[in-house]
Write a protein that holds these residues in place. Structure first.
Motif, mmCIF file in Angstrom:
data_model
loop_
_atom_site.group_PDB
_atom_site.id
_atom_site.type_symbol
_atom_site.label_atom_id
_atom_site.label_comp_id
_atom_site.label_asym_id
_atom_site.label_seq_id
_atom_site.Cartn_x
_atom_site.Cartn_y
_atom_site.Cartn_z
ATOM 1 N N VAL A 169 12.031 19.184 34.789
ATOM 2 C CA VAL A 169 13.141 19.801 33.241
ATOM 3 C C VAL A 169 12.501 19.703 32.188
ATOM 4 O O VAL A 169 12.250 18.600 31.816
ATOM 5 C CB VAL A 169 14.826 19.633 32.942
ATOM 6 C CG1 VAL A 169 14.802 20.215 31.789
ATOM 7 C CG2 VAL A 169 15.142 20.049 34.650
ATOM 8 N N GLU A 170 12.288 20.169 30.887
ATOM 9 C CA GLU A 170 11.443 19.393 30.224
ATOM 10 C C GLU A 170 12.026 20.622 28.971
ATOM 11 O O GLU A 170 12.327 21.380 28.487
ATOM 12 C CB GLU A 170 9.944 20.199 29.938
ATOM 13 C CG GLU A 170 9.753 19.563 28.104
ATOM 14 C CD GLU A 170 8.362 19.906 27.875
ATOM 15 O OE1 GLU A 170 7.321 20.168 27.080
ATOM 16 O OE2 GLU A 170 7.234 20.821 29.293
ATOM 17 N N ALA A 171 12.963 18.740 27.760
ATOM 18 C CA ALA A 171 13.730 19.648 26.626
ATOM 19 C C ALA A 171 13.062 19.052 25.781
ATOM 20 O O ALA A 171 13.392 17.472 25.271
ATOM 21 C CB ALA A 171 15.714 19.139 27.319
ATOM 22 N N LYS A 172 13.766 19.743 24.252
ATOM 23 C CA LYS A 172 12.833 19.352 22.976
ATOM 24 C C LYS A 172 14.057 20.164 22.067
ATOM 25 O O LYS A 172 14.955 20.700 22.275
ATOM 26 C CB LYS A 172 11.388 20.005 22.473
ATOM 27 C CG LYS A 172 10.986 19.819 23.401
ATOM 28 C CD LYS A 172 9.831 20.131 22.804
ATOM 29 C CE LYS A 172 8.027 20.288 23.895
ATOM 30 N NZ LYS A 172 7.377 20.963 23.480
ATOM 31 N N VAL A 173 14.741 19.260 20.838
ATOM 32 C CA VAL A 173 16.014 19.286 19.993
ATOM 33 C C VAL A 173 15.340 19.336 18.601
ATOM 34 O O VAL A 173 14.255 18.684 18.689
ATOM 35 C CB VAL A 173 16.740 18.429 20.420
ATOM 36 C CG1 VAL A 173 17.769 18.988 21.523
ATOM 37 C CG2 VAL A 173 17.073 17.337 20.166
ATOM 38 N N GLY A 174 16.200 19.997 17.900
ATOM 39 C CA GLY A 174 15.855 19.734 16.590
ATOM 40 C C GLY A 174 16.760 20.026 15.576
ATOM 41 O O GLY A 174 17.882 20.192 16.017
ATOM 42 N N GLY A 175 16.582 19.593 14.245
ATOM 43 C CA GLY A 175 17.322 19.597 13.475
ATOM 44 C C GLY A 175 18.517 18.714 13.687
ATOM 45 O O GLY A 175 18.480 17.612 13.653
#
Length: 170
Positions: free
Chosen positions: A109-115
């Motif tokens: 699994v690879e996850a990215k977030v922003g804000g």
């Protein structure tokens, strides 16, 4: 954030594969998912509400299944926008291996977030992403495994166990 894991599921590979393609199974397995529409061929639209640290957001987004090799592997990718909270996107490479009457499901699994979510810091985000992935695959395992002899009592807690497996046998 990258996460790798595996689960041995007490169900045949065809049941596990079909569960990965079923929008109702996915809706039940994604923590906080309130809506899931679409198909494995055209993709899914989903609405997920989650609280990450002090930030609670409702994400609306799309989920695609790609690189499908029937009964062997697929890639799940998704992206959701949570308004002022920011965005989340990621994916999972899933591999299936039959081992007798069971199926080994391995995932990366690879996850990215922003804000605003990205401002929470990597420790909170990484812990949350790991929890979400673990919970999804635990829920998935519970949905597709047939109920055991100890689970036959029709209690609230066991009514959902193996519900997808029961549908396939009906």
């Amino acid at each position: 954030m990258n996460l790798t894991g595996s689960r041995t599921i007490n169900a045949d590979i065809a049941t596990v594969w079909d569960g990965l393609l079923d929008p109702e199974v996915l809706k039940e397995c994604v923590p906080g998912c309130t809506e899931m529409t679409g198909s494995s061929k055209d993709g899914f639209e989903a609405v997920v509400t989650q609280k990450v640290g002090p930030v609670k957001a409702t994400f609306k987004g799309a989920v695609q299944l790609s690189d499908q090799v029937e009964h062997q592997s697929l890639t799940i990718t998704g992206e959701g926008k949570g308004g002022p909270a920011g965005f989340a996107k990621g994916g999972a490479d899933v591999r299936l291996t039959a081992q007798g009457d069971t199926t080994v499901l391995e995932y990366d699994v690879e996850a990215k977030v922003g804000g605003k979510l990205a401002q929470l810091g990597s420790r909170i985000i990484d812990g949350f992403a790991k929890k979400m992935a673990d919970q999804f695959f635990a829920n998935f395992q519970e949905a597709v495994e047939p109920p055991g002899e100890d689970d036959e009592a029709d209690t609230e807690e066991t009514k959902k166990k193996g519900w997808f497996s029961k549908l396939r046998r009906a």
